[in-house]
Design a protein around this motif. Structure first.
Motif, short mmCIF file in Angstrom:
data_model
loop_
_atom_site.label_atom_id
_atom_site.label_comp_id
_atom_site.label_asym_id
_atom_site.label_seq_id
_atom_site.Cartn_x
_atom_site.Cartn_y
_atom_site.Cartn_z
N GLY A 156 0.80 -1.22 0.00
CA GLY A 156 0.00 0.00 0.00
C GLY A 156 0.83 1.26 0.00
O GLY A 156 0.34 2.34 0.36
N VAL A 157 2.09 1.16 -0.43
CA VAL A 157 3.01 2.29 -0.45
C VAL A 157 3.18 2.79 -1.88
O VAL A 157 3.25 1.99 -2.82
N THR A 158 3.27 4.09 -2.06
CA THR A 158 3.62 4.67 -3.36
C THR A 158 4.81 5.60 -3.19
O THR A 158 4.95 6.27 -2.15
N VAL A 159 5.65 5.64 -4.20
CA VAL A 159 6.80 6.55 -4.25
C VAL A 159 6.68 7.34 -5.54
O VAL A 159 6.71 6.77 -6.63
N THR A 160 6.54 8.65 -5.43
CA THR A 160 6.41 9.52 -6.60
C THR A 160 7.52 10.55 -6.57
O THR A 160 7.59 11.37 -5.65
N VAL A 161 8.40 10.49 -7.55
CA VAL A 161 9.56 11.39 -7.60
C VAL A 161 9.17 12.67 -8.32
O VAL A 161 8.49 12.64 -9.35
N ALA A 162 9.62 13.79 -7.80
CA ALA A 162 9.31 15.09 -8.40
C ALA A 162 9.80 15.14 -9.84
O ALA A 162 10.89 14.65 -10.15
N PRO A 163 9.04 15.74 -10.75
CA PRO A 163 9.39 15.74 -12.18
C PRO A 163 10.65 16.51 -12.51
O PRO A 163 11.28 16.26 -13.53
N ASP A 164 11.04 17.47 -11.68
CA ASP A 164 12.21 18.29 -11.99
C ASP A 164 13.49 17.77 -11.35
O ASP A 164 14.53 18.44 -11.41
N VAL A 165 13.46 16.58 -10.76
CA VAL A 165 14.64 16.01 -10.10
C VAL A 165 15.40 15.13 -11.09
O VAL A 165 14.86 14.15 -11.59
N PRO A 166 16.66 15.46 -11.40
CA PRO A 166 17.47 14.54 -12.22
C PRO A 166 17.60 13.21 -11.50
O PRO A 166 18.02 13.16 -10.34
N LEU A 167 17.27 12.12 -12.18
CA LEU A 167 17.10 10.85 -11.48
C LEU A 167 17.87 9.73 -12.15
O LEU A 167 17.89 9.61 -13.39
N VAL A 168 18.50 8.89 -11.32
CA VAL A 168 19.15 7.66 -11.76
C VAL A 168 18.48 6.51 -11.04
O VAL A 168 18.23 6.58 -9.83
N LEU A 169 18.16 5.44 -11.78
CA LEU A 169 17.46 4.28 -11.21
C LEU A 169 18.28 3.02 -11.45
O LEU A 169 18.87 2.83 -12.52
N SER A 170 18.31 2.15 -10.44
CA SER A 170 18.90 0.82 -10.60
C SER A 170 17.95 -0.22 -10.01
O SER A 170 17.21 0.07 -9.07
N LEU A 171 17.96 -1.42 -10.59
CA LEU A 171 17.13 -2.52 -10.14
C LEU A 171 18.03 -3.72 -9.86
O LEU A 171 18.81 -4.12 -10.72
N GLU A 172 17.94 -4.26 -8.67
CA GLU A 172 18.69 -5.46 -8.32
C GLU A 172 17.70 -6.55 -7.96
O GLU A 172 16.92 -6.41 -7.01
N THR A 173 17.72 -7.63 -8.73
CA THR A 173 16.69 -8.67 -8.66
C THR A 173 16.42 -9.12 -7.23
O THR A 173 17.33 -9.56 -6.51
N ASN A 174 15.16 -9.01 -6.84
CA ASN A 174 14.65 -9.51 -5.55
C ASN A 174 15.36 -8.90 -4.33
O ASN A 174 15.21 -9.41 -3.22
N ARG A 175 16.10 -7.81 -4.52
CA ARG A 175 16.75 -7.15 -3.39
C ARG A 175 16.18 -5.75 -3.16
O ARG A 175 15.62 -5.47 -2.11
N HIS A 176 16.35 -4.87 -4.14
CA HIS A 176 15.86 -3.51 -3.98
C HIS A 176 15.92 -2.77 -5.31
O HIS A 176 16.54 -3.23 -6.27
N PHE A 177 15.23 -1.63 -5.35
CA PHE A 177 15.46 -0.67 -6.42
C PHE A 177 15.94 0.62 -5.75
O PHE A 177 15.55 0.94 -4.62
N CYS A 178 16.83 1.34 -6.44
CA CYS A 178 17.47 2.49 -5.82
C CYS A 178 17.26 3.75 -6.65
O CYS A 178 17.36 3.72 -7.88
N LEU A 179 16.98 4.83 -5.96
CA LEU A 179 16.89 6.16 -6.56
C LEU A 179 18.11 6.95 -6.12
O LEU A 179 18.47 6.94 -4.94
N GLU A 180 18.74 7.63 -7.05
CA GLU A 180 19.91 8.43 -6.69
C GLU A 180 20.06 9.60 -7.65
O GLU A 180 19.44 9.64 -8.72
N GLY A 181 20.88 10.54 -7.26
CA GLY A 181 21.17 11.67 -8.11
C GLY A 181 22.25 11.33 -9.12
O GLY A 181 23.04 10.41 -8.91
N PRO A 182 22.31 12.05 -10.23
CA PRO A 182 23.32 11.77 -11.25
C PRO A 182 24.71 12.19 -10.79
O PRO A 182 24.87 13.11 -9.99
N ALA A 183 25.73 11.50 -11.30
CA ALA A 183 27.11 11.83 -10.96
C ALA A 183 27.49 13.18 -11.56
O ALA A 183 27.02 13.56 -12.62
N GLY A 184 28.33 13.88 -10.82
CA GLY A 184 28.85 15.14 -11.33
C GLY A 184 27.90 16.31 -11.21
O GLY A 184 28.17 17.38 -11.74
N ARG A 185 26.78 16.14 -10.52
CA ARG A 185 25.83 17.24 -10.35
C ARG A 185 25.89 17.69 -8.89
O ARG A 185 25.50 16.95 -7.98
#
Length: 688
Positions: A212-241
């Motif tokens: 019952g949880v939702t995560v909504t990232v702001a549209p103006d945020v530079p975003l990097v996403l990674s998916l690791e099978t059956n462990r987690h998904f990660c949100l992070e900022g881009p390198a060099g910013r």
């Protein structure tokens, strides 16, 4: 004699001192050891009390329906539902000292609706209670701000006991996302043909958890996403910013279906519009014949139209690819040309194909060898019409070149009103002259700057190119088809699904239903699936079983598309089955789609729904990726395994009754039918 009375509470200091002096040396050592032992015992007791009595978790923000805690051991934020006390999301924090004790000082102590804390010289965390989108749902704003350029903020959402949906599509699509894998990369829709390991053409900054949880990232945020099978998904900022905050909205609802109704259904805003629903009942026949000349294309199209009529399949749409469209249109004009142009009408007569309609295909690319591009250079209009790089010195921009279908190309500059105006006018003219009912625009996905490792301008960050072009193309009318979606689900556009492999894998047939659920969950209900049998193969599909199982699924989707005609793939029985499926699609499926499209217009609910929509608290329903609902009343459970003629069918909705449309047998909802028969000629379909 009676002893002398002494004042109570007083210690006879002289007597005590004299007595101690009279003690022997061994007794003095014993007393000293006893004191040291008492001191160490007290120290150990205090440490034990801190370890045992002090909680490893600390509330940092509490609302009515839940709250956020800080967990010391992992350095994680916990989202916990109240009053049950169930942890519904675990967010591991990266980029700040995770071993540091929980934030002890709330810099926003004066406001009970906020929490602020700063890791000295590293990052700042700000949590806040946000307005509720609907009764029963509570939302929390999360904002991480780096305080140094080298601090890379990263929030990882655990998949332990939580199934996640939404976000990005991947080449081998899974439902839920727990089974997907992807390295950290910019959250931008792309073309799997260019980057098989990238993200697909339809994505939104929205993730939905089965708790019952939702995560909504702001549209103006530079975003990097990674998916690791059956462990987690990660949100992070881009390198060099430097100092780019990571902001998202975390919402908690009673269950997964309520969460999407309250939050996810609002992704496209409150105003939505329907595309041309006439296409829903019209099968699409892709022309894959010779494109060497206009004469060859015309002969090939007339031949295909005759074959369709001979097999009683004469209704629908003949789809021309970009190459055929270019040849027929003889497109040599340039943006600034106002002189004589080719007589397009003499090259094409669409009335010869009636009652079949025609669709044409365009893209925002122009080959650098084309006259169109070369003349724009000659007339010094390249910077206005094509994406360009601004040089450090001088004032002459250089066109940013990309690869499109094996050719080096320039790409339309969607930030230029002049370029967009010319492009739309050209599209309208081609539609009129070629007699096309529908226009398909492919290649709108991807960020050309990021593909070249060049920082994009602010107006083209992330998926803003696709969003801006989709907004412009919507002005052409609701008979427009695009190849990607990003914050454009509210527009009256159809979306063409990505190509799939002609096999049984998750990059082929097994990925079709997960893709359907992904598109619909994100608001893209009116899509055109890949051609029956898949289109990513060098040869026509040679597996009749794969073709038939694919056909059975597509029958229950918005549009039926064919690349290889049934008479070329398989025997006469498959041709007959194709006619039956097209008729069933028109008579049974299209009315359902029109009915639930009204619900989507008013409420934003998906038309194609996962089984957990009717069983939002049943863990069995969370991982089912080979069934789907049309609205709340039809369940489709096709076969996606080669050689299989039976399957287990999960019937959602405890307390509901389901009727098999083939046998009229009635079954209870909330149950699993084991080894349910599904021969090659049938697909299990149930009506509630």
């Amino acid at each position: 004699t009676m002893p002398l009375a002494r004042p109570t509470g007083q210690i006879p200091e002289a007597a005590w001192t004299s007595g101690f002096r009279e003690m022997t040396e061994p007794w003095k050592g014993a007393v000293g050891c006893l004191g040291v032992a008492v001191f160490f015992a007290m120290t150990i007791g205090i440490i034990s009390w801190q370890a045992l009595e002090q909680s490893p978790e600390e509330w940092v923000l509490r609302g009515r329906g839940g709250g956020v805690l800080w967990e010391r051991r992992r350095g994680a934020l916990l989202l916990r539902a109240l009053p049950a006390g169930q942890t519904v999301a675990v967010i591991t924090v990266g980029g700040v000292p995770a071993a540091e004790p929980p934030p002890p000082r709330d810099r926003c102590w004066h406001d009970s609706g906020q929490f602020c804390y700063t890791w000295e010289e590293d990052a700042e965390l700000h949590l806040s209670l946000e307005p509720s989108p609907a009764p029963g749902t509570e939302c929390y704003g999360v904002r991480w701000t780096p305080l140094r350029p080298d601090v890379m903020l990263k929030n990882c959402f655990s998949m332990a006991n939580v199934s996640w949906y939404g976000g990005a599509s991947v080449r081998a699509q899974r439902w839920p996302l727990n089974g997907a894998e992807s390295r950290a990369q910019p959250f931008v829709g792309g073309d799997f043909g260019k980057n098989p390991a990238g993200y697909g053409p339809v994505l939104e900054r929205y993730f939905l958890g089965s708790t019952g949880v939702t995560v909504t990232v702001a549209p103006d945020v530079p975003l990097v996403l990674s998916l690791e099978t059956n462990r987690h998904f990660c949100l992070e900022g881009p390198a060099g910013r430097a100092a780019v905050p990571l902001r998202y909205l975390l919402c908690l609802s009673p269950d997964v279906a309520a969460a999407h109704r309250h939050v996810g259904s609002r992704l496209g805003g409150q105003t939505r519009a329907l595309p041309d629903t006439a296409l829903l009942g019209s099968p699409i026949w892709q022309y894959r014949g010779s494109a060497g000349s206009a004469a060859k294309i015309k002969r090939g199209l007339r031949s295909l139209a005759k074959r369709l009529k001979r097999h009683h399949l004469q209704e629908g749409v003949l789809a021309l690819g970009e190459r055929c469209t270019t040849v027929l249109a003889a497109t040599d004009e340039v943006p600034s040309e106002r002189g004589k142009r080719h007589d397009l009408a003499s090259a094409w007569d669409p009335s010869l194909l009636k009652p079949l309609q025609v669709s044409i295909t365009l893209s925002p690319y122009a080959s650098i060898a084309s006259r169109l591009f070369l003349r724009s250079l000659r007339d010094r209009e390249a910077a206005s019409f094509w994406l360009s790089l601004r040089p450090r010195f001088g004032d002459c921009p250089v066109p940013l070149l990309s690869t499109w279908k094996g050719r080096l190309c320039a790409r339309l500059n969607v930030t230029s009103e002049v370029a967009l105006g010319w492009y739309l006018a050209r599209a309208r003219r081609l539609r009129q002259v070629l007699g096309a009912t529908y226009m398909v625009f492919e290649g709108i996905e991807g960020n050309s700057f990021l593909e070249q490792d060049v920082p994009p301008p602010a107006e083209l960050e992330g998926d803003r190119y696709a969003g801006a072009l989709a907004e412009a193309l919507a002005t052409l009318g609701n008979a427009t088809v695009i190849s990607a979606g990003a914050r454009s689900s509210h527009l009256p556009l159809l979306v063409r699904m990505r190509p799939l492999r002609s096999d049984w894998s998750h990059a082929g047939l097994k990925g079709l239903i997960p893709s359907v659920l992904h598109y619909s969950l994100l608001g893209y209900n009116f899509f055109i699936p890949d051609a029956v049998g898949g289109s990513l193969a060098s040869d026509p599909p040679g597996d009749p079983e794969l073709y038939v199982r694919w056909l059975q699924i597509v029958t229950f989707l918005p549009v039926m598309a064919f690349g290889t005609p049934p008479w070329r793939c398989c025997g006469a029985w498959v041709l007959n089955l194709t006619r039956q499926c097209i008729q069933r699609h028109r008579d049974f499926v299209v009315p359902l789609l029109l009915k639930y499209s009204e619900e989507w217009l008013s409420l934003g609910y998906p038309i194609f729904r996962p089984v957990w929509w009717l069983s939002p608290t049943d863990p069995t329903a969370f991982a089912i990726e080979d069934e789907f609902l049309i609205g709340d009343e039809v369940l489709v459970a096709p076969i996606t395994e080669k050689g299989q003629t039976w399957r287990d069918v999960y019937l959602p909705g405890e307390g509901h009754l389901w009727v098999d449309t083939s046998t009229a047998r009635v079954f209870d909802g909330g149950t699993v039918l084991r080894n349910y028969s599904a021969s090659l000629a049938e697909v299990p379909v149930f009506v509630r």
